[in-house]
Design a protein around this motif. Structure first.
Motif, PDB file in Angstrom:
ATOM      1  N   GLU A  24       8.448  63.390  25.508  1.00  0.00           N
ATOM      2  CA  GLU A  24       8.606  64.844  25.322  1.00  0.00           C
ATOM      3  C   GLU A  24       7.559  65.387  24.354  1.00  0.00           C
ATOM      4  O   GLU A  24       6.970  66.437  24.594  1.00  0.00           O
ATOM      5  CB  GLU A  24      10.016  65.173  24.802  1.00  0.00           C
ATOM      6  N   HIS A  45       6.946  55.926  31.098  1.00  0.00           N
ATOM      7  CA  HIS A  45       6.524  56.927  30.091  1.00  0.00           C
ATOM      8  C   HIS A  45       5.538  57.904  30.723  1.00  0.00           C
ATOM      9  O   HIS A  45       5.656  59.133  30.571  1.00  0.00           O
ATOM     10  CB  HIS A  45       5.890  56.167  28.922  1.00  0.00           C
ATOM     11  N   ASP A 102       7.223  60.123  33.354  1.00  0.00           N
ATOM     12  CA  ASP A 102       8.039  61.158  32.705  1.00  0.00           C
ATOM     13  C   ASP A 102       7.153  62.280  32.150  1.00  0.00           C
ATOM     14  O   ASP A 102       7.483  63.457  32.271  1.00  0.00           O
ATOM     15  CB  ASP A 102       8.860  60.559  31.548  1.00  0.00           C
TER      16      ASP A 102
END
Ligand code: AMP
Length: 416
Positions: A139, A235, A238
């Motif tokens: 994020e 990772h 995402d």
């Protein structure tokens, strides 16, 4: 006496160009703060070790580009060639990593690298950048990448492409590097001398080569993304999903390994169309092992740096005029007391307007020329000290208005 010039590759940034620099820095800093980043200042020089350990001994920066010198006590110091290692050093030094995470920091700072100067490549140059430490992502990766894209967009830069890649962590690279080296050995005769050396010292760097023949060879090289472990792959997937959600367009670029050696997983760069060889406006990546290399505990991080010089070049290439100018130039008419002009300028400045006036005793015409050169939007003519109105000229349209003295500030602030 012969005059003294600035050292090669260390340009003076003069007005009006400096106005473009100022605007770039201000817009970036405003945006960084809006994303929750706070300013950090680190010294212009560090113990050489910070970069030797941080950037790895075989890297181009450490081997060829550092300005390293001994101080009067014989300690080895180096002018900062990049911002990340010093910031991680400062975070460890002050124990910021024991506070709340992530630590979000931004900087505006000159960097120093002994490179061959050319347009967009200097030995002293200005970068703005951010670092977010303490979160493994993805994020925070998405936030940092989006922030970089938003900063360039806020500048009004069109035609900037975001290139994105993941270079995995050291285990993925450990599986990949023998494959890459095998490929490079096979094609050795087609590589330039520099790349041949890199095959043994720093094989990933062969992707940075600017020689067209080498670039053609590298198009066929094995891709790091085919060697990512499941975790690094997840990772990266995402991150791509999050960027999609944020509406950030990107191009996957498996050859993007970037120039600094401490990167892990995410790497990205912002590339401008039509800037010639030095077309990368900025870039960054994740550096999860850097803190430990500098003697700290585990502290994942990600950041980017944007080159202010190249952004200014790109803006100029787009035909963007240098900003600057003044709100008001105060002109004195003939014998009217200059002190009246000085007083008025002082009042208007206290009102928040940018104001200047002539200090060289020019006539009215000369003062208007000076106002024009200064890029003043309005000229206020101070004449008879007893007069209840002042003449205000709009320099863009040439229109003049008589404005009552008490209303002058409001009139000028309102763009009148
Ligand atoms: P780096 O720190 O090498 O990742 O570079 C980040 C950005 O800084 C680049 O995209 C450029 O815009 C700028 N930059 C790097 N090196 C130079 C240089 N020698 N002169 C001017 N700008 C540079």
């Amino acid at each position: 006496m012969p005059s003294i010039q600035a050292p090669r590759g260390a340009p003076d940034i003069l007005p009006p160009r400096s106005g473009t620099y100022e605007r770039v820095v201000r817009r970036c800093e405003d945006l960084f703060r809006a994303y929750g980043y706070r300013r950090i200042e680190t010294p212009a020089f560090e113990h050489t070790e910070v970069f030797e350990r941080g950037l790895e001994a075989g890297s181009d920066i450490v081997v060829k580009e550092m300005y390293t010198f001994a101080d009067r006590k014989g300690r080895s110091l180096t002018l900062r060639p990049e911002g990340t290692a010093p910031i991680v050093r400062a975070v460890i030094d002050h124990g910021l990593d024991r506070g709340s995470l992530p630590i979000k920091l931004y900087y505006t700072a000159s960097m120093f690298r002994y490179e061959r100067p050319q347009a967009g490549r200097q030995r002293a140059f200005l970068q703005v950048g951010v670092e977010a430490l303490g979160s493994p992502g993805p994020e925070i990766d998405a936030e940092v990448v989006e922030l970089g894209a938003a900063a360039l967009r806020a500048m009004g830069l069109s035609a900037v492409n975001l290139h994105l890649n993941s270079i995995g962590h050291p285990v993925c690279r450990g599986r990949y590097l023998p494959e890459l080296v095998g490929f490079l050995e096979e094609r050795r005769s087609e590589l330039c001398g520099d790349c041949r050396r890199k095959v043994t010292t720093n094989p990933l760097r062969t992707f940075d080569c600017k020689v067209e023949r080498d670039r053609e060879v590298m198009r066929h090289a094995p891709r790091i993304t085919d060697y990512l472990c499941a975790e690094c792959r997840g990772h990266f997937d995402d991150l791509q999903g999050l960027l999609g959600d944020l509406g950030v367009a990107f191009t996957l670029d498996p050859r993007l390994v970037r120039g600094l050696d401490y990167y892990t997983r995410t790497t990205f760069s912002f590339v401008a169309a039509g800037l010639g060889a030095q077309n990368e406006l900025g870039g960054g990546g994740r550096y999860d092992g850097l803190s430990e290399q500098l003697g700290g505990g585990p502290l994942p991080g990600i950041g980017f740096a944007l080159g202010v010089d190249r952004i200014a070049l790109a803006l100029e290439g787009q035909g963007e005029p240098s900003p600057g100018g003044l709100d008001v130039f105060v002109v004195t008419d003939g014998q009217a007391a200059c002190s009246g002009a000085l007083l008025l300028a002082s009042k208007l400045r206290a009102d928040g307007l940018s104001v200047d006036l002539d200090y060289t005793g020019r006539g009215l015409k000369g003062q208007f020329r000076a106002a024009d050169r200064a890029g003043a939007r309005r000229v206020v003519v101070v004449g008879d000290p007893e007069a209840s109105t002042l003449t205000v000229r709009n320099m863009a349209t040439g229109e003049e208005a008589e404005v009552p003295a008490q209303e002058l500030g409001a009139h000028l602030r309102g763009g009148g």
